[in-house]
Design a protein around this motif. Sequence first.
Motif, short mmCIF file in Angstrom:
data_model
loop_
_atom_site.label_atom_id
_atom_site.label_comp_id
_atom_site.label_asym_id
_atom_site.label_seq_id
_atom_site.Cartn_x
_atom_site.Cartn_y
_atom_site.Cartn_z
N GLU A 1 0.55 -1.25 0.29
CA GLU A 1 0.07 -0.41 0.31
C GLU A 1 0.62 1.11 0.17
O GLU A 1 0.55 2.34 -0.54
N LEU A 2 2.16 1.43 0.82
CA LEU A 2 3.36 2.20 1.05
C LEU A 2 3.06 2.21 -0.55
O LEU A 2 3.93 3.63 -0.76
N VAL A 3 4.21 1.08 -0.90
CA VAL A 3 4.69 1.62 -2.01
C VAL A 3 3.90 2.34 -3.10
O VAL A 3 4.29 3.18 -4.11
N GLN A 4 2.96 1.48 -3.64
CA GLN A 4 2.05 2.23 -4.39
C GLN A 4 1.61 3.47 -4.27
O GLN A 4 1.87 4.22 -5.12
N ARG A 5 2.16 4.42 -3.49
CA ARG A 5 1.39 5.38 -2.87
C ARG A 5 2.62 5.99 -3.51
O ARG A 5 2.40 7.25 -4.22
N ALA A 6 4.01 5.61 -2.67
CA ALA A 6 4.71 6.62 -3.96
C ALA A 6 5.18 6.36 -4.79
O ALA A 6 5.46 7.53 -5.39
N ILE A 7 4.48 5.39 -5.68
CA ILE A 7 4.61 4.85 -6.84
C ILE A 7 3.88 6.46 -7.51
O ILE A 7 4.07 7.23 -9.06
N GLY A 8 2.87 6.19 -6.96
CA GLY A 8 1.86 7.02 -7.65
C GLY A 8 2.05 8.44 -7.14
O GLY A 8 1.58 9.32 -8.70
N ASN A 9 2.96 9.24 -5.92
CA ASN A 9 3.58 10.28 -6.73
C ASN A 9 4.72 10.54 -7.16
O ASN A 9 4.06 11.15 -7.56
N LEU A 10 5.36 9.42 -8.05
CA LEU A 10 6.00 9.71 -8.66
C LEU A 10 5.65 9.80 -9.86
O LEU A 10 5.64 11.33 -10.62
N LEU A 11 4.25 9.21 -10.47
CA LEU A 11 3.81 9.25 -11.60
C LEU A 11 2.87 10.63 -11.95
O LEU A 11 2.91 11.08 -12.79
N ASP A 12 2.35 10.70 -10.49
CA ASP A 12 1.70 12.45 -10.56
C ASP A 12 2.31 13.24 -10.97
O ASP A 12 2.18 14.10 -11.51
N ASN A 13 3.31 13.57 -9.54
CA ASN A 13 4.29 14.61 -9.78
C ASN A 13 4.81 14.55 -11.32
O ASN A 13 5.28 15.79 -11.59
N ALA A 14 5.51 13.62 -11.65
CA ALA A 14 5.48 13.49 -13.24
C ALA A 14 4.88 14.31 -14.34
O ALA A 14 5.35 14.85 -15.39
N SER B 1 5.03 21.53 -5.38
CA SER B 1 5.40 21.84 -3.71
C SER B 1 5.99 21.00 -2.97
O SER B 1 6.87 21.42 -2.20
N GLY B 2 6.30 19.61 -3.87
CA GLY B 2 7.54 19.06 -2.93
C GLY B 2 6.40 18.01 -1.98
O GLY B 2 7.54 17.07 -1.86
N LEU B 3 5.80 18.22 -1.55
CA LEU B 3 5.66 17.13 -0.55
C LEU B 3 4.96 15.20 -1.36
O LEU B 3 5.54 14.70 -0.22
N GLY B 4 4.84 15.44 -3.04
CA GLY B 4 4.67 13.97 -3.12
C GLY B 4 6.26 13.90 -2.80
O GLY B 4 6.08 12.00 -2.63
N LEU B 5 7.34 14.17 -3.34
CA LEU B 5 8.37 13.53 -3.58
C LEU B 5 8.77 13.49 -2.14
O LEU B 5 9.23 11.80 -1.64
N SER B 6 8.42 14.00 -0.91
CA SER B 6 8.36 14.04 0.78
C SER B 6 8.56 12.72 1.22
O SER B 6 8.79 12.08 1.40
N ILE B 7 7.01 12.73 0.44
CA ILE B 7 6.26 10.96 0.91
C ILE B 7 6.90 10.17 0.12
O ILE B 7 7.31 9.12 0.59
#
Length: 415
Positions: free
Chosen positions: A314-327, A377-383
């Motif tokens: 669940e956490l890794v899925q959120r992290a990858i989703g944040n990377l994709l959303d940021n891109a 904002s950097g929040l997603g990458l921080s997560i």
Amino acid sequence: MSSPTTNRLRRRRRWLVLLFTALTAAGSMVFGWLAAHLDAQVGEQRLDGELRRVTSTVTRLIQYDGTFITAFVSEDELNTRCPQFAILPGGTERFTGYFSQQQCVPLDPAVLAGLAAEAVRTGRLLSGYVRGGGGELVRVGAEPFRDSRGQYLGAVVAAVDAGPERARHNRMVLFVVTGCALLVIAVGVAGQLFSGWAIRPAVAALEQQEILLADTAHDLRTPVAALRALAETALANPTQRTELLPRTVHLAGRMGSIIDGLLVRARLAAGVERLAVQPVWLDQLVSTVVEETPTDGAQVTVTTAPTKVDVDPELVQRAIGNLLDNALRHGRRPGDAAVVHITVAGGRVMVADHGPGIDASMAQENFDRFSSGGGSSGLGLSIVRWVAQAHGGMLRVYNAEEGGAIFELVLPSDD
């Protein structure tokens, strides 16, 4: 930069360390004084014991039958050893004084005579310090003796050099002072270290709380302002409500996502988020995230190789989703659709975009927040960074030679 709250906590820590050290120093001073005082008393008792041994023995050897007889005294071994002694008159009966053959320290006979007279006058054993002829510190003892009628005739005065005992006492005092000083220093250092170790979780919690509040204010400011603007426009123009309602719902969803991400980050930072680690095929997880993420016309390509990792899915899925959303949000040129390429292999997920890249000064792993050239904002990458560290991995951020940013999530792999 430290906050006022953490600075106050650190100041209180310093005051507590100083107070504890001061109390230890006061206790050490009292202990040192008592130890020195007791040692001085023990030293005096040791010297008085030597003097008492001499005076008591000599008084038993003295004979008086109207004439003062010292024959037995002159034959005893004490006559040729230290401590030295003298038999001196001190009462009404006068006789010629007797001095032992061994002179250990030079003493004024008048001083010895005065001690003998005082012992006879008081009728008790006297002891004290006097100065020798060369300025030496001398311990003396005077014991009166009587004739057959019970009248005091004189006194045996013994003397011993107190210099060696005083030197031993001074060395002991120096040892105690040095030991107490080292103890106070050690207590101060230990107090500083242990208090720092003890308050570190509290300081970290305070700093994380303040960072969370700052992040919340920063990341919600723009969508809240936009949501208010949409609401005011809808109120002023009822005919546009149908058009504005989807945008309002979208902004509300974005705000919910921001709050959810902030809570996840706060829980990770505080250590209350427990990882539900299990074997996961990372390539399949990434493909699922890409399929479920709306691209809004962006071009997303995925290249994967079978990769198995032990992570919290669940956490890794959120992290990858944040990377994709940021891109997708920031990895594009003005006026162009986003182009994102994802590569999965060996426990690594690389997300490359064709955007303006990132500021190199902000692309270090030890920053809590990241900032992209597109205004993230950097929040997603921080997560993402927190998720990587929670799994023993890392997040690397750098620019590609042909342009654009590359975010590399590294996780422990079974390969």
